[in-house]
Design a protein around this motif. Structure first.
Motif: not given
Length: 188
Positions: A168-169, A162-164, A154-157
């Motif tokens: 992610l929506a 992390g696998l692909t 998870a990030s601010t963006a």
């Protein structure tokens, strides 16, 4: 442990009876309903015939016949993978989604949980813990929620797998994934 097994088996039996007797589900076989329920909760990495087979723990032939029947009855469509033309993704139709919305969660379960109050939440936590211990000790895939996966970033963006490496929506992180790994697990 006999009591725990007996309780889980009885709850499973009651659920099967409820589904079998529900008027909206009269035309569906139990395996077909299980496939629909799975497909309604899985993400884009997990909506393949193989993922359904693995999740249900059944043979490819049995699942294949069930998926064909669901497609024939207008509950799902097969969509070719954009990158790998040999693969297909199974998408629920509006009819299937409306059916699932009408029967899930089962009334008897919602009513019982409401009567339990806050203890229903405690029970969910304990059952999840039991499931995770079994999955870990038996080395079976967890098929957990994306947001609880060790690969979820998870990030601010926004969220990224992390696998692909794919974005992610927001709704996707609440879906189950066949690639799910618990934070303490190492990838296979």
């Amino acid at each position: 442990m006999t009591v725990l097994f007996d309780l889980l088996e009885r709850l499973s039996s009651l659920t099967r009876v409820w589904f079998r007797e529900h008027p909206l589900l009269a035309e569906l076989q139990p395996i077909q309903l299980s496939a629909l329920l799975y497909l309604a909760r899985c993400n884009r990495y997990s909506n393949t015939p193989l993922a359904v087979t693995d999740y249900l723990g059944l043979t490819k032939g049995t699942v294949s016949q069930s998926l064909k029947a669901l497609e024939t009855h207008g509950f799902l469509t097969k969509v070719p993978d954009a990158r790998d033309k040999r693969s297909v993704h199974l998408e629920l139709t509006t009819t299937a989604r409306e059916l699932i919305d009408a029967v899930m969660p089962p009334d008897f379960l919602s009513d019982a949980a409401q009567r339990m109050g806050a203890r229903a939440g405690d029970l969910e936590v304990l059952l999840l813990e039991l499931l995770r211990h079994i999955q870990h000790s038996e080395n079976v895939p967890s098929y957990g929620l994306c947001r609880t996966c060790r690969f979820h970033q998870a990030s601010t963006a926004g969220a990224v797998c992390g696998l692909t490496g794919e974005a992610l929506a927001p709704p996707e992180i609440e879906l189950i994934c066949r690639e799910h790994r618990l934070p303490e697990e190492t990838p296979a």
